[in-house]
Design a protein around this motif. Structure first.
Motif, short mmCIF file in Angstrom:
data_model
loop_
_atom_site.label_atom_id
_atom_site.label_comp_id
_atom_site.label_asym_id
_atom_site.label_seq_id
_atom_site.Cartn_x
_atom_site.Cartn_y
_atom_site.Cartn_z
N ILE A 60 -28.60 69.35 6.44
CA ILE A 60 -27.79 68.24 5.83
C ILE A 60 -26.51 68.27 5.05
O ILE A 60 -25.37 68.40 5.20
N PHE A 61 -27.07 69.48 3.93
CA PHE A 61 -25.77 69.68 3.11
C PHE A 61 -24.62 70.73 3.52
O PHE A 61 -23.12 70.13 3.70
N GLU A 62 -25.13 71.26 4.88
CA GLU A 62 -23.76 71.90 5.65
C GLU A 62 -22.96 71.20 6.92
O GLU A 62 -22.44 71.24 6.68
N TRP A 63 -23.89 69.99 6.98
CA TRP A 63 -23.20 69.08 7.70
C TRP A 63 -22.42 67.95 6.66
O TRP A 63 -21.01 67.91 6.65
N ARG A 64 -22.49 67.50 5.05
CA ARG A 64 -21.67 67.42 4.73
C ARG A 64 -20.70 68.55 3.87
O ARG A 64 -19.73 67.87 3.87
N LEU A 65 -21.28 69.02 3.36
CA LEU A 65 -19.92 70.35 3.35
C LEU A 65 -18.63 70.42 4.18
O LEU A 65 -17.39 69.86 3.85
N ALA A 66 -18.97 70.30 5.95
CA ALA A 66 -17.90 70.31 7.05
C ALA A 66 -17.06 68.94 6.97
O ALA A 66 -16.39 68.89 6.68
N ILE A 67 -18.23 67.79 7.23
CA ILE A 67 -17.56 66.24 7.35
C ILE A 67 -16.71 66.61 6.07
O ILE A 67 -15.95 65.50 6.03
N GLU A 68 -17.13 65.92 4.43
CA GLU A 68 -16.98 65.88 3.37
C GLU A 68 -15.57 66.62 3.21
O GLU A 68 -14.99 65.59 2.40
N THR A 69 -15.28 67.58 3.12
CA THR A 69 -14.41 68.57 3.18
C THR A 69 -13.09 68.14 3.95
O THR A 69 -12.37 68.02 3.57
N MET A 70 -13.83 67.26 5.35
CA MET A 70 -12.11 67.15 5.72
C MET A 70 -11.76 65.86 6.11
O MET A 70 -10.66 66.18 6.04
N LEU A 71 -12.92 64.96 5.47
CA LEU A 71 -12.25 63.46 5.22
C LEU A 71 -11.46 63.62 4.18
O LEU A 71 -10.23 63.13 4.11
N VAL A 72 -12.03 64.46 2.90
CA VAL A 72 -11.31 64.54 1.41
C VAL A 72 -9.63 65.39 1.66
O VAL A 72 -8.65 64.67 1.78
N GLN A 73 -9.78 65.69 3.09
CA GLN A 73 -8.27 66.49 3.24
C GLN A 73 -8.03 65.62 4.01
O GLN A 73 -6.73 65.61 3.66
N SER A 74 -8.09 64.48 5.06
CA SER A 74 -7.36 64.60 5.65
C SER A 74 -7.20 62.67 4.93
O SER A 74 -6.25 61.78 4.94
N GLY A 75 -7.77 62.83 3.88
CA GLY A 75 -7.86 60.90 3.81
C GLY A 75 -6.73 60.76 2.34
O GLY A 75 -5.84 60.45 1.85
N VAL A 76 -6.79 62.16 1.66
CA VAL A 76 -5.90 62.47 0.72
C VAL A 76 -4.05 61.58 1.03
O VAL A 76 -3.57 60.95 0.00
N PRO A 77 -3.47 61.52 2.17
CA PRO A 77 -2.17 60.97 2.32
C PRO A 77 -2.52 59.71 2.75
O PRO A 77 -1.36 58.98 2.54
N HIS A 78 -3.88 59.36 3.35
CA HIS A 78 -3.39 57.53 3.17
C HIS A 78 -3.96 57.36 1.54
O HIS A 78 -3.78 55.74 1.47
N MET A 79 -3.83 57.75 0.40
CA MET A 79 -4.97 57.35 -0.57
C MET A 79 -3.55 56.06 -1.18
O MET A 79 -3.08 56.41 -1.80
N LYS A 80 -4.27 55.27 -1.56
CA LYS A 80 -3.23 54.47 -2.58
C LYS A 80 -3.67 54.10 -4.22
O LYS A 80 -4.52 54.23 -4.43
N ASP A 81 -2.96 54.14 -5.15
CA ASP A 81 -3.26 53.93 -6.05
C ASP A 81 -4.19 53.29 -6.50
O ASP A 81 -5.04 52.88 -7.78
N SER A 82 -4.17 52.04 -6.00
CA SER A 82 -5.58 51.21 -6.67
C SER A 82 -6.92 51.71 -5.80
O SER A 82 -8.01 51.47 -6.03
#
Length: 149
Positions: free
Chosen positions: A10-32
């Protein structure tokens, strides 16, 4: 111990997916979004200070959910959500002493997000997940059975 194997997976899946999500999500982050994360982290720190594990788990999940949702990848989020409950249940059974460590990781992650540094955010997330896995497995091995903390 079968549960240790399942935990690792479960943690291996979490590691792969959350790392990908945060990296992909940073450009979409708003100040709010960032401001909501700061507020949630403050709630986490208060709950940890009070020793309220259930509230810590709930607030921690909210913190990560906001970050994960930034990537706008519903399938990846469904996979994470499907397994978050199991990890939280295991935390309730075996406990956790990571309150300060989690807060430190969250603060470093907030700094990376504030700077819109996707690579740093991904590295911090990776380390955060690895530490969480190692802590839970160590607690499972040390107790050999559920604890009351």
């Amino acid at each position: 111990m079968r549960s240790s194997y399942l935990t690792c997976t479960i943690f291996e899946w979490r590691l792969a997916i959350e790392t990908m999500l945060v990296q992909s999500g940073v450009p979409h982050m708003k100040d709010s979004d960032y401001n909501r994360l700061v507020t949630i982290e403050e709630q986490y720190e208060k709950a940890a200070e009070e020793g309220d594990l259930l509230l810590c788990l709930k607030v921690n999940e909210s913190f990560h959910k906001i970050i994960n949702n930034l990537a706008q990848n519903p399938e990846a989020i469904r996979i994470i959500d499907r397994h978050c409950g199991l990890i939280d249940t295991m935390r309730q059974i075996f406990g956790s002493n990571r309150g300060t460590d989690i807060s430190n990781d969250h603060r470093m992650l907030l700094e990376a997000l504030k700077n819109r540094d996707a690579e740093a955010a991904a590295n911090i997330t990776r380390d955060h997940v690895i530490k969480a896995k190692e802590d839970l497995i160590a607690r499972m091995k040390a107790t050999g059975k559920p604890s009351k903390t």
